[in-house]
Scaffold this motif. Structure first.
Motif, PDB file in Angstrom:
ATOM      1  N   THR A 110       0.236   5.654  -2.610  1.00  7.60           N
ATOM      2  CA  THR A 110      -0.605   4.639  -1.959  1.00  7.60           C
ATOM      3  C   THR A 110      -0.445   3.276  -2.639  1.00  7.60           C
ATOM      4  OG1 THR A 110      -2.500   5.301  -3.339  1.00  7.60           O
ATOM      5  CG2 THR A 110      -2.290   6.323  -1.167  1.00  7.60           C
ATOM      6  N   LYS A 111      -0.268   3.285  -3.955  1.00  7.00           N
ATOM      7  CA  LYS A 111      -0.069   2.020  -4.666  1.00  7.00           C
ATOM      8  C   LYS A 111       1.243   1.367  -4.261  1.00  7.00           C
ATOM      9  CE  LYS A 111      -0.230   0.014  -9.309  1.00  7.00           C
ATOM     10  NZ  LYS A 111      -0.386   0.303 -10.776  1.00  7.00           N
ATOM     11  N   ALA A 112       2.298   2.182  -4.122  1.00  8.49           N
ATOM     12  CA  ALA A 112       3.593   1.650  -3.682  1.00  8.49           C
ATOM     13  C   ALA A 112       3.502   1.100  -2.265  1.00  8.49           C
ATOM     14  CB  ALA A 112       4.655   2.742  -3.771  1.00  8.49           C
ATOM     15  N   MET A 113       2.812   1.828  -1.370  1.00  2.26           N
ATOM     16  CA  MET A 113       2.655   1.367   0.009  1.00  2.26           C
ATOM     17  C   MET A 113       1.846   0.080   0.064  1.00  2.26           C
ATOM     18  SD  MET A 113       2.047   4.908   2.139  1.00  2.26           S
ATOM     19  CE  MET A 113       2.008   4.037   3.699  1.00  2.26           C
ATOM     20  N   LYS A 114       0.849  -0.037  -0.800  1.00  2.00           N
ATOM     21  CA  LYS A 114       0.047  -1.261  -0.849  1.00  2.00           C
ATOM     22  C   LYS A 114       0.904  -2.451  -1.256  1.00  2.00           C
ATOM     23  CE  LYS A 114      -2.348  -2.332  -4.447  1.00  2.00           C
ATOM     24  NZ  LYS A 114      -3.337  -2.392  -5.544  1.00  2.00           N
TER      25      LYS A 114
END
Length: 294
Positions: free
Chosen positions: A21-25
């Motif tokens: 989720t951090k990478a997608m953000k």
């Protein structure tokens, strides 16, 4: 009570999800900046084309065009712009709730649906609603060629009297945290309708109007400008929707990352308690065994 091994496994799983989720953000944030710039850059051009359209129509008397056709509305077309991918918060559901509310009380013979985005297709398919046209593959990176293709389809449907009006349903972008589902009429074109741009300052209308010279004449310019206006409106709406999609995805992934961090903290606390209880139990067993040997 869960074993420490099970808790450690859950911590590892949530940590992996948090990394995703951090990478997608971060990806959404980087792409949002570019999408926002493109949406903002297209807005002045769309406003200027609308202004030219009104100026040209004011210089022509008795001009007729199939794109200006008005009359009894028997069938309405809806061009719906959604996303190809999920994980964008309420972005897709808000768009689909808008169009479903619009058609829910209408007979299927009184409207046609033209969908952009896999999410819209899947949403309506699940509810047993069939679309008349379906496009996908460009929701978060629309190109002018995509808008031209859609504009040609909408113009053909309108000119051939398949529909009497065409509305476009898209998500207007304000900020990464604020977007609004909007439905505006695309066809027929009302040439003398004033621009409806929330970005135009009020004092803009107090500026002395520019004078235009139309070559070879206003009629020729107006004939060329009408389909161009449809293309510009669709492209501007697609850019607004793309920025809204990325903004919603960034906000959703930020919330998911924060929730994952809170969950990891809770699991670590649970793990420490379980480990402490296990150590206490082992000490109790050792002491009990020693006492039994005395």
């Amino acid at each position: 009570m869960e074993s420490t091994r099970d808790i450690k496994g859950r911590i590892k799983s949530v940590t992996n999800i948090q990394q995703i989720t951090k990478a997608m953000k971060m990806v959404a944030a980087a792409r949002l900046r570019k999408a926002e710039e493109k949406a903002a850059g297209a807005r002045p051009y769309a406003d200027k084309v609308g202004e030219l359209l009104r100026r040209a129509s004011a210089n022509v008397t008795g001009f007729t065009s199939p794109l200006l056709r008005t009359g009894e509305v028997k069938k309405v077309g809806y061009l719906v712009i959604s996303a190809d991918k999920g994980l964008a918060g309420a972005y897709n559901s808000n768009v689909m709730k808008k169009i479903v509310a619009e058609i829910s009380e209408k007979d299927s013979s009184t409207y046609k649906l033209y969908l952009c985005g896999k999410q819209a297709h899947n949403y309506l398919k699940f509810r047993g609603i069939t679309e008349d046209s379906y496009h996908f593959g460009f929701s978060d990176k629309p190109q002018a060629s995509d808008a031209i293709e859609l504009a040609k389809e909408m113009i053909d449907e309108f000119v051939n009297e398949e529909v009497d009006e065409v509305y476009i349903v898209y998500t207007k972008f304000f900020t990464a945290l604020r977007q609004q589902v909007t439905m505006t009429r695309l066809l027929p074109i009302v040439a003398d309708e004033p621009a409806k741009s929330s970005e135009v300052a009020e004092d803009t209308f107090n500026v002395e109007p520019e004078e235009f010279i139309f070559l070879p004449d206003a009629t020729t310019v107006l004939t060329k400008l009408l389909p161009e206006y449809v293309q510009v409106q669709i492209y501007s709406s697609m850019l607004q929707s793309a920025a809204s999609e990325l903004g919603s995805r960034m906000a959703a992934m930020t919330a998911a990352t924060d929730n994952a961090k809170e969950r990891i903290d809770d699991l670590n606390l649970t793990y420490n308690k379980a480990r402490q209880a296990q150590i206490t139990n082992e000490i109790s067993e050792i002491v009990g065994g020693a006492n039994a040997l005395e």
